[in-house]
Motif scaffolding. Structure first.
Motif, short mmCIF file in Angstrom:
data_model
loop_
_atom_site.label_atom_id
_atom_site.label_comp_id
_atom_site.label_asym_id
_atom_site.label_seq_id
_atom_site.Cartn_x
_atom_site.Cartn_y
_atom_site.Cartn_z
N VAL A 1 0.85 -1.19 0.00
CA VAL A 1 0.00 0.00 0.00
C VAL A 1 0.88 1.23 0.00
O VAL A 1 1.80 1.36 0.80
N GLN A 2 0.56 2.13 -0.88
CA GLN A 2 1.28 3.41 -0.92
C GLN A 2 0.28 4.54 -0.81
O GLN A 2 -0.71 4.58 -1.53
N LEU A 3 0.56 5.44 0.12
CA LEU A 3 -0.24 6.64 0.29
C LEU A 3 0.57 7.83 -0.16
O LEU A 3 1.68 8.04 0.31
N GLN A 4 0.02 8.59 -1.07
CA GLN A 4 0.73 9.74 -1.62
C GLN A 4 -0.08 10.99 -1.36
O GLN A 4 -1.09 11.23 -2.02
N ALA A 5 0.37 11.79 -0.39
CA ALA A 5 -0.28 13.06 -0.10
C ALA A 5 0.40 14.16 -0.90
O ALA A 5 1.63 14.17 -1.02
N SER A 6 -0.39 15.07 -1.43
CA SER A 6 0.17 16.17 -2.22
C SER A 6 -0.73 17.39 -2.09
O SER A 6 -1.84 17.33 -1.56
N GLY A 7 -0.22 18.53 -2.60
CA GLY A 7 -1.02 19.74 -2.63
C GLY A 7 -0.62 20.79 -1.61
O GLY A 7 -1.21 21.87 -1.58
N ASN A 25 -4.34 0.99 -2.96
CA ASN A 25 -4.97 -0.22 -2.44
C ASN A 25 -6.48 -0.18 -2.62
O ASN A 25 -7.11 0.81 -2.29
N SER A 26 -7.06 -1.25 -3.10
CA SER A 26 -8.51 -1.28 -3.28
C SER A 26 -9.24 -1.23 -1.95
O SER A 26 -10.42 -0.96 -1.90
N GLY A 27 -8.52 -1.51 -0.86
CA GLY A 27 -9.14 -1.42 0.46
C GLY A 27 -9.59 -0.03 0.81
O GLY A 27 -10.39 0.17 1.72
N PHE A 28 -9.09 0.96 0.09
CA PHE A 28 -9.51 2.35 0.30
C PHE A 28 -11.01 2.48 0.22
O PHE A 28 -11.63 3.25 0.94
N SER A 69 -13.34 15.02 1.59
CA SER A 69 -14.17 14.31 0.61
C SER A 69 -13.36 13.16 0.03
O SER A 69 -12.14 13.07 0.24
N ARG A 70 -14.04 12.29 -0.68
CA ARG A 70 -13.34 11.15 -1.27
C ARG A 70 -13.98 10.78 -2.60
O ARG A 70 -15.18 10.96 -2.79
N ASP A 71 -13.17 10.27 -3.48
CA ASP A 71 -13.62 9.76 -4.76
C ASP A 71 -13.26 8.28 -4.79
O ASP A 71 -12.11 7.92 -5.04
N ARG A 72 -14.21 7.46 -4.47
CA ARG A 72 -13.89 6.03 -4.34
C ARG A 72 -13.59 5.37 -5.67
O ARG A 72 -12.89 4.36 -5.72
N VAL A 73 -14.08 5.93 -6.74
CA VAL A 73 -13.77 5.36 -8.05
C VAL A 73 -12.29 5.52 -8.33
O VAL A 73 -11.64 4.59 -8.83
N GLU A 74 -11.76 6.68 -8.02
CA GLU A 74 -10.35 6.94 -8.29
C GLU A 74 -9.48 6.71 -7.06
O GLU A 74 -8.29 7.01 -7.09
N THR A 75 -10.07 6.19 -5.99
CA THR A 75 -9.33 5.95 -4.74
C THR A 75 -8.50 7.16 -4.33
O THR A 75 -7.31 7.04 -4.03
N TYR A 98 -8.64 4.39 11.56
CA TYR A 98 -8.40 3.56 12.74
C TYR A 98 -7.29 2.57 12.45
O TYR A 98 -7.01 2.24 11.31
N THR A 99 -6.67 2.06 13.51
CA THR A 99 -5.65 1.05 13.34
C THR A 99 -6.28 -0.24 12.82
O THR A 99 -7.46 -0.48 13.05
N PRO A 100 -5.50 -1.05 12.13
CA PRO A 100 -4.09 -0.87 11.81
C PRO A 100 -3.88 0.13 10.67
O PRO A 100 -4.60 0.11 9.67
N TYR A 101 -2.90 1.02 10.87
CA TYR A 101 -2.61 2.00 9.85
C TYR A 101 -1.79 1.39 8.72
O TYR A 101 -1.06 0.44 8.91
N TYR A 102 -1.93 1.98 7.55
CA TYR A 102 -1.01 1.67 6.47
C TYR A 102 0.33 2.33 6.80
O TYR A 102 0.40 3.21 7.67
N PRO A 103 1.40 1.95 6.11
CA PRO A 103 2.67 2.67 6.32
C PRO A 103 2.48 4.16 6.04
O PRO A 103 1.84 4.54 5.04
#
Length: 114
Positions: A1-7, A25-28, A69-75, A98-103
């Motif tokens: 799983v990779q989380l990429q924050a930007s902006g 990750n599709s778990g999003f 907000s979230r866009d689940r189609v584009e995760t 909530y835990t467990p957190y992703y890296p």
């Protein structure tokens, strides 16, 4: 799983920024997600969260100014930040609510200063 924050960036008090969090990750799509922030020497704190169904929650200090907000189609998850204040200056991260957190990713720096 990779989380990429930007902006993130430098903005004057009263200004606006929109953060984005892209996840591989599709778990999003079924996870409650959240934005957190951290300043040097302080604990990482919860800023805003959103359930899989789209129900938001906020820490009191950002209510009425930030919108998650979230866009689940584009995760992808977003944080629209308006009327920014110097005390909003921090490194912002996205992760599960909530835990467990992703890296934890590298975060995106928001600096509010004149």
């Amino acid at each position: 799983v990779q989380l990429q924050a930007s902006g993130g960036g430098l903005v004057q008090p009263g200004g606006s920024l929109k953060l984005s969090c892209a996840q591989s990750n599709s778990g999003f799509r079924i996870s409650s997600m959240a934005w957190y922030r951290q300043t040097p020497g302080e604990e990482r704190e919860f800023v805003a969260g959103i359930t899989s169904g789209g129900t938001p929650s906020y820490v009191d200090s950002v209510k009425g100014r930030f919108t998650i907000s979230r866009d689940r189609v584009e995760t992808t998850m977003y944080l629209q930040m308006n009327d920014l204040k110097p005390e909003d200056t921090a490194l912002y991260y996205c992760n599960r609510r909530y835990t467990p957190y992703y890296p934890w990713g590298q975060g995106t720096l928001v600096t509010v200063s004149s």
